[in-house]
Scaffold this motif. Structure first.
Motif, PDB file in Angstrom:
ATOM      1  N   VAL A  81      26.521  42.949 -52.610  1.00  0.00           N
ATOM      2  CA  VAL A  81      26.300  42.867 -54.104  1.00  0.00           C
ATOM      3  C   VAL A  81      25.707  41.543 -54.372  1.00  0.00           C
ATOM      4  O   VAL A  81      24.655  41.519 -55.204  1.00  0.00           O
ATOM      5  N   GLY A  82      26.337  40.382 -53.832  1.00  0.00           N
ATOM      6  CA  GLY A  82      25.966  39.049 -53.910  1.00  0.00           C
ATOM      7  C   GLY A  82      24.358  38.787 -53.691  1.00  0.00           C
ATOM      8  O   GLY A  82      23.810  38.339 -54.298  1.00  0.00           O
TER       9      GLY A  82
ATOM     10  N   ALA B   5      21.497  38.173 -56.504  1.00  0.00           N
ATOM     11  CA  ALA B   5      20.884  36.803 -56.246  1.00  0.00           C
ATOM     12  C   ALA B   5      19.363  37.007 -55.988  1.00  0.00           C
ATOM     13  O   ALA B   5      18.449  36.303 -56.798  1.00  0.00           O
ATOM     14  N   SER B   6      18.928  37.943 -55.078  1.00  0.00           N
ATOM     15  CA  SER B   6      17.514  38.209 -54.808  1.00  0.00           C
ATOM     16  C   SER B   6      16.652  38.807 -55.927  1.00  0.00           C
ATOM     17  O   SER B   6      15.718  38.154 -56.233  1.00  0.00           O
TER      18      SER B   6
ATOM     19  N   VAL C 139      21.108  35.293 -60.779  1.00  0.00           N
ATOM     20  CA  VAL C 139      21.115  34.606 -59.685  1.00  0.00           C
ATOM     21  C   VAL C 139      22.713  33.754 -59.623  1.00  0.00           C
ATOM     22  O   VAL C 139      23.196  33.841 -58.736  1.00  0.00           O
ATOM     23  N   LEU C 140      22.984  33.239 -60.791  1.00  0.00           N
ATOM     24  CA  LEU C 140      24.192  32.620 -61.053  1.00  0.00           C
ATOM     25  C   LEU C 140      25.331  33.428 -60.368  1.00  0.00           C
ATOM     26  O   LEU C 140      26.306  33.467 -59.562  1.00  0.00           O
ATOM     27  N   ALA C 141      25.576  34.764 -61.043  1.00  0.00           N
ATOM     28  CA  ALA C 141      26.521  35.637 -60.607  1.00  0.00           C
ATOM     29  C   ALA C 141      26.403  35.935 -59.016  1.00  0.00           C
ATOM     30  O   ALA C 141      27.370  35.965 -58.425  1.00  0.00           O
ATOM     31  N   GLY C 142      25.287  36.292 -58.556  1.00  0.00           N
ATOM     32  CA  GLY C 142      25.167  36.479 -57.061  1.00  0.00           C
ATOM     33  C   GLY C 142      25.491  35.409 -56.181  1.00  0.00           C
ATOM     34  O   GLY C 142      26.264  35.518 -55.408  1.00  0.00           O
TER      35      GLY C 142
END
Lengths: 239, 452
Positions: B368-369, B373-374, B423-426
């Protein structure tokens, strides 16, 4: 591919590229002084560079295209907004950018730093960098001057009048300043040949005049100005 | 993990991950500043320039700490002996992290060298050099004591020495701005397209050898070719930064030709990764490492190779130089080439450091991360490129004033900001996941069974 061949690729690739790069670096150093007008690079310019770095200007502004992208590129700032423009923005950003959606911080520069910064940006403006950035391209504005002059063929004298900024001292209609005589009044007293000759060296005919010499213009160009001035004459009203 | 001293890698990874999340947070603030108008009072205290200095320095610091941690993990296995001094490695982490923290607090109070990416004040530069010497001394001593040299290890050490030497060119004060930029690129460009490529190529080769079981000889043979191409195109390719700063005209040719070739080594790296996966003949576990490795190879190629190629030719660069187009390329290239290499290595090393059986772990959160992010990053880069093309057209071709050309960009910066949230969440998910990795349920059950 064998291991031996792959080693050859590595060494040949790396060494040719490094050799080329280092050789060009040496040569570039030989050219830097000419390309960057190093003789104009005095202590004041360097002080300006130090002030520029101390305020971290470069993390918002780009210069020569490098740096932050948050504020305008400063490579041609001096040509674009002039010394006064630079001073005003540095000293009072809160006023200059009052209505702008992007703000500039107050930099609290000393008078010496302000001078240095102006000198630094003026020096940067003179760097020969393949005519970048395009919006301030010298080649482009030279082309537009050429276009203007081509249009001026219809009235070559008028184009020259504009190019030589005659209206900074002489008035014509509602335009221009009143330091010298009104252009319309000249033709009433003089002919084109006189004006053309006068332009070459005003002191010869009127010693002590504040009129600058236009000896850099060709004889033909001076004649064209003379003809224009004579054609402007307000006949019958000679002071 | 086969050697006790490999453990020193873990604190490096932890610090790197925390700085990574902080870097993304600052990035969000930067994007925000492009869209919203901040009040003058705020700008006077915390200007964009300070935030940008922190954003970029955190990037460099965390990537380097990641590389260093990875090196400390890798060197004992490559040399077959413990590190020369694990204590020195920890001391070095303290020195470098301390320098970073002091520098960032200093930025807030206007203590800066004032050159983008090289803002760390000169006195602190000396500490950075000290940290680098501790690192090279430690790694070099380990290799010398072991008397065992491999190509992978050689590439790593060469990259790290190259990196440290180049840093020195960024320290002096240059009176002439053109000379200043000339050597500034020795640090910035030759780092990312020279030294760092050597380091990452070594890390990737190491992981490929361990994960796929492809013969070391084969991996290392291709490593030579890749590195040769990287350095061949990368060194003289520095020329594409020299077009408009007051250097002779031949740089237009040198920069243009060599940088046009720059995607080649990355393409080879991409092909090499797929080939290793195919030929390894091993069930590739854990899948996440593979997702990351392939994600890295693909985004490295797109971001660094294609996005870079798209605007390094002088005819195009004349209009796009120093616009948001550069920003777009920079973000995707750094993410593809270096962020993902670090994250991949963390996912490779941490399960082994934790002694999870088979190096396997619960992969869902990591997946998920990675995808968050990607996707966020690709979206961001696309928004940046639209902004950059608009800017190039309005400002550079139409000759509109800078601020006029920035107006339509604001909307695209809002999109950058929104993708930045992803992106921050990832990044946060990945950091949290890596710090709390556990064995998959079946593995855990098997481990627990004998005890029950």
């Amino acid at each position: 591919m064998t291991e031996g061949q792959s080693k050859v690729v590595f060494w040949v690739g790396t060494l040719t590229s490094a050799a080329l790069f280092l050789a060009l670096t040496v040569d570039t150093h030989r050219e830097f002084d000419r390309l960057t007008n190093a003789d104009a690079l005095d202590e004041q310019v360097v002080a300006g560079k130090r002030a520029f770095e101390a305020r971290n200007c470069n993390d918002c502004h780009t210069i020569l295209g490098f740096g932050g992208y948050y504020a305008p590129d400063l490579t041609r700032a001096h040509a674009r907004i002039g010394e006064e423009g630079i001073r005003r923005r540095l000293a009072h950003p809160e006023q200059v950018f009052r209505a702008s959606y992007r703000k500039m911080p107050q930099q609290r520069l000393s008078a010496a730093e302000l001078d240095g910064m102006v000198r630094f940006l003026r020096w940067v403006d003179g760097i020969e960098n393949n005519d970048w950035p395009p919006q301030d391209s010298e080649r482009a504005w030279k082309r537009s001057t050429e276009r203007l002059l081509a249009g001026g063929l219809l009235s070559p004298g008028a184009a020259l009048l504009k190019q030589e900024s005659c209206l900074q001292c002489h008035a014509l209609g509602a335009e221009g300043e009143r330091i010298g005589p009104r252009l319309e009044w000249i033709g009433g007293r003089r002919d084109a040949a006189y004006v053309a000759e006068f332009l070459e060296d005003p002191q010869r005919q009127q010693p002590g005049t504040t009129m600058p010499a236009y000896g850099h213009l060709s004889k033909g160009q001076r004649q064209m100005i003379g003809e224009l001035v004579v054609s402007l004459a307000a006949r019958g009203r000679v002071p | 993990m086969n050697y006790q001293s490999q453990r020193v890698a873990y604190p490096y990874f932890v610090v790197a991950l925390l700085l990574f999340v902080a870097q993304v947070l600052l990035g969000l603030f930067l994007a925000f500043s492009y869209f919203f108008t901040l009040p003058q009072g705020f700008v006077d205290v915390f200007p964009f320039s300070t935030a940008r200095a922190i954003h970029t320095n955190l990037l460099v610091l965390w990537l380097l700490l990641g590389f260093m941690g990875a090196t400390y993990y890798m060197v004992p296995e490559e040399t077959g002996r413990e590190l020369a001094s694990p204590k020195l490695a920890i001391a070095q982490l303290v020195v470098l992290t301390g320098t970073g923290v002091v520098a960032i607090v200093g930025f807030l109070f206007g203590w800066t060298q004032g050159r983008p990416l090289l803002e760390i004040p000169r006195p602190l530069d000396l500490l950075v050099v000290a940290g680098a010497l501790m690192f090279l001394g430690n790694v070099g001593a380990t290799m010398l004591l072991a008397r065992r040299f491999t190509v992978t290890q050689g590439s790593l050490l060469a990259g790290l020495v190259f990196l440290a030497v180049l840093y020195l060119f960024g320290i002096p004060f240059y009176r002439n701005l053109a000379t200043d930029w000339y050597y500034w690129w020795w640090v910035i460009h030759l780092w990312v397209e020279g030294a760092w490529e050597l380091v990452t190529a070594a890390l990737v080769a190491f992981m490929l050898i361990h994960l796929t079981g492809v013969e070391r000889r084969v991996v290392e043979k291709w490593l030579y070719v890749e590195l040769g191409l990287f350095l061949f195109t990368g060194i003289a390719g520095t020329g594409h930064h020299y077009y408009w700063l007051g250097t002779p005209r031949y740089w237009l040719w040198v920069g243009g030709v060599f940088s046009a070739l720059e995607p080649l080594p990355i393409l080879l790296m991409l092909w090499d990764t797929f080939r290793a996966e195919r030929e390894g003949g091993r069930k590739l576990e854990p899948r996440l490492t593979w997702t990351l490795l392939i994600g890295m190879a693909v985004l490295h190629f797109v971001g660094a190779g294609l996005f870079g190629l798209a605007h390094t030719l002088p005819q195009i660069n004349y209009y796009t130089h120093g616009s948001q187009v550069t920003v777009s390329h920079g973000h995707l290239a750094f993410y593809g080439a270096y962020v993902l290499v670090n994250l991949t290595f963390f996912y490779f090393a941490i399960p082994r450091l934790r002694a999870l059986p088979g190096g396997r772990f619960r992969e869902r959160r990591g997946q998920v991360g990675f995808w968050a992010a990607s996707f966020g990053l690709v979206g961001m880069s696309l928004a940046f490129s639209v902004a950059g093309v608009l800017q190039s057209y309005l400002e550079r071709m139409r000759g509109e004033p800078y601020i006029v050309s920035q107006e339509p960009i604001r909307f695209w910066m809002l999109l950058v900001f929104l993708h930045g949230l992803l992106v921050l969440a990832g990044a946060a998910i990945i950091a949290w996941d890596l710090l709390t990795l556990r064995s998959p349920p079946d593995e855990a059950a098997r481990g627990a069974a004998p005890a029950a």
